[in-house]
Structures are given as C-alpha cells and as structure tokens.
Motif scaffolding. Structure first.
Motif, PDB file in Angstrom:
ATOM      1  N   PHE A  79       0.840  -1.195   0.000  1.00 32.91           N
ATOM      2  CA  PHE A  79       0.000   0.000   0.000  1.00 32.91           C
ATOM      3  C   PHE A  79       0.877   1.247   0.000  1.00 32.91           C
ATOM      4  O   PHE A  79       1.753   1.404   0.844  1.00 32.91           O
ATOM      5  N   LYS A  80       0.649   2.126  -0.968  1.00 32.99           N
ATOM      6  CA  LYS A  80       1.492   3.318  -1.130  1.00 32.99           C
ATOM      7  C   LYS A  80       0.799   4.594  -0.667  1.00 32.99           C
ATOM      8  O   LYS A  80       1.243   5.689  -0.968  1.00 32.99           O
ATOM      9  N   GLY A  81      -0.283   4.438   0.079  1.00 32.93           N
ATOM     10  CA  GLY A  81      -0.964   5.618   0.590  1.00 32.93           C
ATOM     11  C   GLY A  81      -1.982   6.167  -0.386  1.00 32.93           C
ATOM     12  O   GLY A  81      -2.306   5.569  -1.414  1.00 32.93           O
ATOM     13  N   LEU A  82      -2.484   7.336  -0.061  1.00 34.96           N
ATOM     14  CA  LEU A  82      -3.505   7.981  -0.892  1.00 34.96           C
ATOM     15  C   LEU A  82      -2.882   9.028  -1.799  1.00 34.96           C
ATOM     16  O   LEU A  82      -1.826   9.590  -1.510  1.00 34.96           O
ATOM     17  N   TYR A  83      -3.578   9.303  -2.880  1.00 37.38           N
ATOM     18  CA  TYR A  83      -3.165  10.360  -3.806  1.00 37.38           C
ATOM     19  C   TYR A  83      -4.198  11.476  -3.740  1.00 37.38           C
ATOM     20  O   TYR A  83      -5.401  11.238  -3.789  1.00 37.38           O
ATOM     21  N   ASN A  84      -3.688  12.688  -3.589  1.00 39.40           N
ATOM     22  CA  ASN A  84      -4.548  13.852  -3.406  1.00 39.40           C
ATOM     23  C   ASN A  84      -4.181  14.941  -4.396  1.00 39.40           C
ATOM     24  O   ASN A  84      -3.078  14.954  -4.956  1.00 39.40           O
ATOM     25  N   VAL A  85      -5.093  15.881  -4.571  1.00 40.06           N
ATOM     26  CA  VAL A  85      -4.791  17.084  -5.333  1.00 40.06           C
ATOM     27  C   VAL A  85      -3.660  17.826  -4.634  1.00 40.06           C
ATOM     28  O   VAL A  85      -3.632  17.927  -3.402  1.00 40.06           O
ATOM     29  N   SER A  86      -2.716  18.325  -5.393  1.00 38.29           N
ATOM     30  CA  SER A  86      -1.540  18.983  -4.820  1.00 38.29           C
ATOM     31  C   SER A  86      -1.919  20.185  -3.956  1.00 38.29           C
ATOM     32  O   SER A  86      -2.827  20.955  -4.290  1.00 38.29           O
ATOM     33  N   ARG A  87      -1.200  20.327  -2.853  1.00 36.43           N
ATOM     34  CA  ARG A  87      -1.391  21.494  -1.988  1.00 36.43           C
ATOM     35  C   ARG A  87      -0.660  22.715  -2.506  1.00 36.43           C
ATOM     36  O   ARG A  87      -0.797  23.813  -1.962  1.00 36.43           O
ATOM     37  N   ASN A  88       0.110  22.559  -3.566  1.00 35.60           N
ATOM     38  CA  ASN A  88       0.911  23.649  -4.102  1.00 35.60           C
ATOM     39  C   ASN A  88       0.075  24.513  -5.051  1.00 35.60           C
ATOM     40  O   ASN A  88       0.333  24.604  -6.245  1.00 35.60           O
ATOM     41  N   ARG A  89      -0.953  25.118  -4.499  1.00 39.03           N
ATOM     42  CA  ARG A  89      -1.812  26.019  -5.261  1.00 39.03           C
ATOM     43  C   ARG A  89      -2.482  26.984  -4.284  1.00 39.03           C
ATOM     44  O   ARG A  89      -2.578  26.702  -3.088  1.00 39.03           O
ATOM     45  N   PRO A  90      -2.948  28.117  -4.774  1.00 42.57           N
ATOM     46  CA  PRO A  90      -3.523  29.104  -3.844  1.00 42.57           C
ATOM     47  C   PRO A  90      -4.874  28.668  -3.299  1.00 42.57           C
ATOM     48  O   PRO A  90      -5.581  27.853  -3.899  1.00 42.57           O
ATOM     49  N   ASP A  91      -5.239  29.219  -2.146  1.00 43.14           N
ATOM     50  CA  ASP A  91      -6.599  29.073  -1.656  1.00 43.14           C
ATOM     51  C   ASP A  91      -7.531  29.866  -2.578  1.00 43.14           C
ATOM     52  O   ASP A  91      -7.087  30.727  -3.339  1.00 43.14           O
ATOM     53  N   THR A  92      -8.798  29.560  -2.486  1.00 42.53           N
ATOM     54  CA  THR A  92      -9.788  30.274  -3.303  1.00 42.53           C
ATOM     55  C   THR A  92     -10.814  30.934  -2.386  1.00 42.53           C
ATOM     56  O   THR A  92     -11.407  30.269  -1.536  1.00 42.53           O
ATOM     57  N   ILE A  93     -10.989  32.244  -2.552  1.00 38.28           N
ATOM     58  CA  ILE A  93     -12.068  32.938  -1.854  1.00 38.28           C
ATOM     59  C   ILE A  93     -13.272  32.966  -2.791  1.00 38.28           C
ATOM     60  O   ILE A  93     -13.212  33.505  -3.903  1.00 38.28           O
ATOM     61  N   CYS A  94     -14.350  32.342  -2.349  1.00 42.78           N
ATOM     62  CA  CYS A  94     -15.579  32.265  -3.136  1.00 42.78           C
ATOM     63  C   CYS A  94     -16.550  33.326  -2.633  1.00 42.78           C
ATOM     64  O   CYS A  94     -16.781  33.433  -1.423  1.00 42.78           O
ATOM     65  N   LEU A  95     -17.117  34.090  -3.553  1.00 40.35           N
ATOM     66  CA  LEU A  95     -18.045  35.145  -3.181  1.00 40.35           C
ATOM     67  C   LEU A  95     -19.327  35.043  -3.990  1.00 40.35           C
ATOM     68  O   LEU A  95     -19.292  34.729  -5.187  1.00 40.35           O
ATOM     69  N   ASN A  96     -20.434  35.317  -3.337  1.00 38.20           N
ATOM     70  CA  ASN A  96     -21.734  35.431  -3.998  1.00 38.20           C
ATOM     71  C   ASN A  96     -22.214  36.861  -3.790  1.00 38.20           C
ATOM     72  O   ASN A  96     -22.480  37.269  -2.649  1.00 38.20           O
ATOM     73  N   VAL A  97     -22.309  37.615  -4.873  1.00 40.44           N
ATOM     74  CA  VAL A  97     -22.535  39.060  -4.780  1.00 40.44           C
ATOM     75  C   VAL A  97     -23.882  39.444  -5.382  1.00 40.44           C
ATOM     76  O   VAL A  97     -24.183  39.117  -6.541  1.00 40.44           O
ATOM     77  N   SER A  98     -24.690  40.128  -4.598  1.00 43.78           N
ATOM     78  CA  SER A  98     -25.946  40.703  -5.068  1.00 43.78           C
ATOM     79  C   SER A  98     -25.979  42.174  -4.642  1.00 43.78           C
ATOM     80  O   SER A  98     -25.098  42.620  -3.900  1.00 43.78           O
ATOM     81  N   PRO A  99     -26.978  42.954  -5.071  1.00 40.74           N
ATOM     82  CA  PRO A  99     -27.035  44.361  -4.653  1.00 40.74           C
ATOM     83  C   PRO A  99     -27.303  44.547  -3.167  1.00 40.74           C
ATOM     84  O   PRO A  99     -27.138  45.653  -2.638  1.00 40.74           O
ATOM     85  N   THR A 100     -27.716  43.475  -2.473  1.00 38.57           N
ATOM     86  CA  THR A 100     -28.080  43.613  -1.058  1.00 38.57           C
ATOM     87  C   THR A 100     -27.224  42.786  -0.107  1.00 38.57           C
ATOM     88  O   THR A 100     -27.314  42.969   1.107  1.00 38.57           O
ATOM     89  N   CYS A 101     -26.409  41.887  -0.641  1.00 39.61           N
ATOM     90  CA  CYS A 101     -25.696  40.964   0.244  1.00 39.61           C
ATOM     91  C   CYS A 101     -24.453  40.400  -0.437  1.00 39.61           C
ATOM     92  O   CYS A 101     -24.434  40.202  -1.662  1.00 39.61           O
ATOM     93  N   ILE A 102     -23.417  40.155   0.361  1.00 41.82           N
ATOM     94  CA  ILE A 102     -22.240  39.422  -0.104  1.00 41.82           C
ATOM     95  C   ILE A 102     -22.014  38.252   0.840  1.00 41.82           C
ATOM     96  O   ILE A 102     -21.921  38.427   2.053  1.00 41.82           O
ATOM     97  N   GLN A 103     -21.963  37.057   0.278  1.00 42.42           N
ATOM     98  CA  GLN A 103     -21.610  35.855   1.032  1.00 42.42           C
ATOM     99  C   GLN A 103     -20.239  35.396   0.577  1.00 42.42           C
ATOM    100  O   GLN A 103     -19.909  35.487  -0.612  1.00 42.42           O
ATOM    101  N   ALA A 104     -19.438  34.883   1.514  1.00 43.49           N
ATOM    102  CA  ALA A 104     -18.076  34.496   1.148  1.00 43.49           C
ATOM    103  C   ALA A 104     -17.536  33.407   2.067  1.00 43.49           C
ATOM    104  O   ALA A 104     -17.910  33.321   3.247  1.00 43.49           O
TER     105      ALA A 104
END
Length: 404
Positions: A79-104
C-alpha cells in the motif's frame, strides 16, 4: 465544463494521446470529488489497470497536480498511501454578490472550507461602493491565513460576460452600467479572478457536491429575482450572449408591471419574493387604505397563518412558476428541477402547486422508470456549500487544461 475541443474530440473519436488526456482528466475529477484515493480505488472506479493508473498518476505528480499522501494506518500488501490534489496552489475565496448581500468563504486545494462563512448585508448606491464592499469582505475572509496566496471566484446576480468577467446587468441594483469586476479586482488586489452568474454557482455546487449520476438538471433560484442554470451532458450551458438561464425575464403576463429589463409582465415581476411582497401590499392597501411595507419573512409568516390574501398571492405565483417550468421541460426535455431561493420557505404546499403545473406533460411516459420521470424538489445544499460551488470554476478550468 467541457470545452469545444474536448467535446468535438469525444464526438469524432479519440487518438492515443487524447485517451491519456481524457483518463488524466477523469482521475483528477475523482480526486477532487473524493478528496483522496488509492491506486486500487482509482482502478476500480475507472476500470483502468493498476499499471495504467500508475503511469497517469506519475505524470500528474510530475506536472505538480497530484501528490502522494502518507498514512499512519498500517495496511497489508504494497500500500502506497492515498493520492490527493496537490497542496501547491492558492486558496480560493468564493463570493456570492448581489445588490443587497455578499456571502463568502475561503477554501483550500481540495475545496474544504478554511475560513468562517461571511454573510454581509450591503446597500451600495454606485459600482465603486460595491467594489469597496467586495474588497472589505475579502479582507475579512483572509484574516485566518493572511500570508497564503489566494485567488477569487465570484458569483454575480444577473447577466455576466464570463470572457471578460464583467457584470453586464445586475437586476434591482441602483445602477445600469457594466462593472468590469475581473479587471478592477485583478488590478486592485493583484490576484487572479473568475466571474460567473450566481445560478451557475448553484449548478456547480449541485454537480460536484450532491452528485446526480450524470443526469441533466435545471437549477431554479426563486429569490428577490428569478434565475436558472442548466447542466446538459455534464456541462453548464451558458449561451453565446451569456443570457442562458434568464428565465426570470420570460413574459408571463399581459399589461404587467414594468421589469428592470424594460419589458412588462416578466416572471420576475410576478413570482419573485419581492413581487409577492409588492402584490400583497397592493391588495391589502386597497382593503385597509394603508400602505405598510412588509419583508418576505413577514409574508411567509402570514402565509403560514393562512392569511387569505397571502395564500392567494403565493398560489398564483406558484402556478406561474410551474407553467414556465413546463415550457422549459417540453422544450429541453430536462426532467430534474432543483429549487433554491428564499421562496423555498413557503414549504410543501408551494412546491406542490409548482409541481402540479410542471408535471402536466402529455409527452411524458407515465410508465417510465422512476429516475426518468420528472422530479421537482427543493435543493438540499447549505448556503456555505452553495458559495463553495464557485471554487469549481477553477477546478473545471484545470480539467479543461488537461485536454488542450
């Protein structure tokens, strides 16, 4: 998201190199969905041999896309362990923008949340004030990991030009001009930015987080505005003019209220949560000679208490929504409709009224398998999961790069 090149290649047949690219794309998608898999799990899921998996994984590791994760658990065999998506990438800030509210919310390389969820009420009067509000939320989101590189994925209410990242028309905003969100934020913050419609965000969240076994579906967001998004052949359909899914601007009434788009009698002016409150206010003021504005929460309370006017207004709107969906069903032959938005608070009676109109399809085979029959249901994903759905814009862009 399937590019034209990828789709055309599938249609014409794949050469050996394209087969390898296709398999690489499939494995990366599985690693994102399952947040880590062993070679044997990948082989079992893809029906590829262990040697083939090893070769593909090796190439993905060399490209910096995948890494081998060691495990503390003792396993029998090699068993050689698990394979994952590389951590060598930036984080992502996700935003939902409307005229009355921003969720992030901020997510890491495997699309796990790594910040608190922000739900910020706003009241901008100009595009510049909206930009300032977005930047303020981004700063708040980064308080946990200030030093970590990041990128932005922004969902916007209304019509969006995804090529240039511009908000073309934001219904119910106190401005009419385009806002070049991508250009402005990239210049101001020196980060990479992707922009798309808020209903696309919901469809991506449903596709990646809830799973639909490859089924086509339509997401309908009935909130203070009304929008939709379609997943067809596992691909978000946007249209050449970026107007796909603007179901809120289909005409459903003659001599109706003038909509923000300039036309009268749009679905949005008849069945959105704002339309319900406005119509309720007009009808009650005619009886009482008083005009006291109410919030949608107030409307739902009165509806639940069997207020006759609220019941009539809501049922009329549900019938119109159901009839509009029916028109889409017989045109596109999509039999799975997922409802989101604050109007979902109206509950089962509201849903049944919509469903009654939607299922009145003379062309549907009533003896078909259950999974092939039309289903209208409320979405089950949380607000946090929906906003996280925007991060998959970057994931799908990466998957497309594997087939270039």
């Amino acid at each position: 998201m399937i590019t034209n090149t990828f789709a055309d290649s599938i249609h014409k047949g794949l050469n050996n190199q394209q087969v390898r690219q296709y398999n690489s794309r499939m494995i990366m998608a599985l690693l994102y969905k399952n947040k880590g898999m062993s070679k044997s799990q990948l082989a079992q899921t893809t029906q590829l041999s262990i040697p083939a998996i090893s070769k593909i994984i090796g190439a993905l590791i060399e490209q910096g896309r995948v890494e081998n994760t060691t495990t503390d658990h003792v396993r029998k065999g090699n068993f050689k362990g698990l394979y994952n998506v590389s951590r060598n990438r930036p984080d992502t800030i996700c935003l939902n923008v409307s005229p009355t509210c921003i969720q992030a919310v901020m997510v890491d390389n495997e699309i796990n949340s790594c910040s608190d969820f922000i739900n910020q009420a706003i009241a901008p009067t100009t595009p510049n004030e909206l930009i300032d509000a977005i930047v303020s939320v981004i700063v708040a989101c980064r308080q946990v990991n200030r030093a970590t590189p990041y990128r932005l994925s922004i969902a916007v209410h209304g019509q969006v030009d995804t090529l240039v990242g511009s908000s073309m028309h934001m219904p119910q905003a106190p401005w009419t001009e385009n806002i070049e969100l991508k250009y402005i934020l990239e210049q101001r913050l020196n980060v990479d930015v992707l922009v798309d419609n808020d209903c696309v965000m919901i469809a991506l969240a449903e596709k990646w987080l809830d799973g639909h076994d490859g089924q086509d579906f339509c997401v309908l967001n009935v909130d203070y505005g009304i929008g939709s998004s379609f997943l067809i052949n596992n691909n978000i359909y946007r249209g050449k003019m970026y107007g796909s899914g603007q179901i809120g601007h289909t005409k459903v009434a003659d001599n109706g209220i003038i909509c923000g788009c300039g036309r009268e009698g749009c679905l949005e002016t008849e069945a959105s949560s704002k339309a319900l409150c406005d119509k309720y206010l007009r009808q009650t003021s005619q009886l009482t000679q008083e005009s006291v504005p109410i919030s949608f929460d107030d409307f739902v309370t009165r509806y639940d208490r069997q207020d006759a006017i609220a019941q009539d207004v809501a049922n009329h709107a549900a019938n119109i929504v159901g009839q509009s969906l029916y028109n889409f069903l017989i045109t596109l032959d999509i039999n799975k409709i997922i409802l989101y938005g604050n109007t979902c608070a109206l509950g089962d009676k509201w849903l049944k009224a919509i469903t009654k109109q939607t299922l009145n399809n003379p062309f549907e085979d009533k003896t078909a398998r259950k999974q092939d029959q039309t289903l209208v249901s409320y979405g089950a994903l949380s607000n946090v999961e929906l906003v996280m759905g925007m991060s998959y814009l970057w994931v799908e862009q990466e998957l497309d790069e594997l087939f270039q």
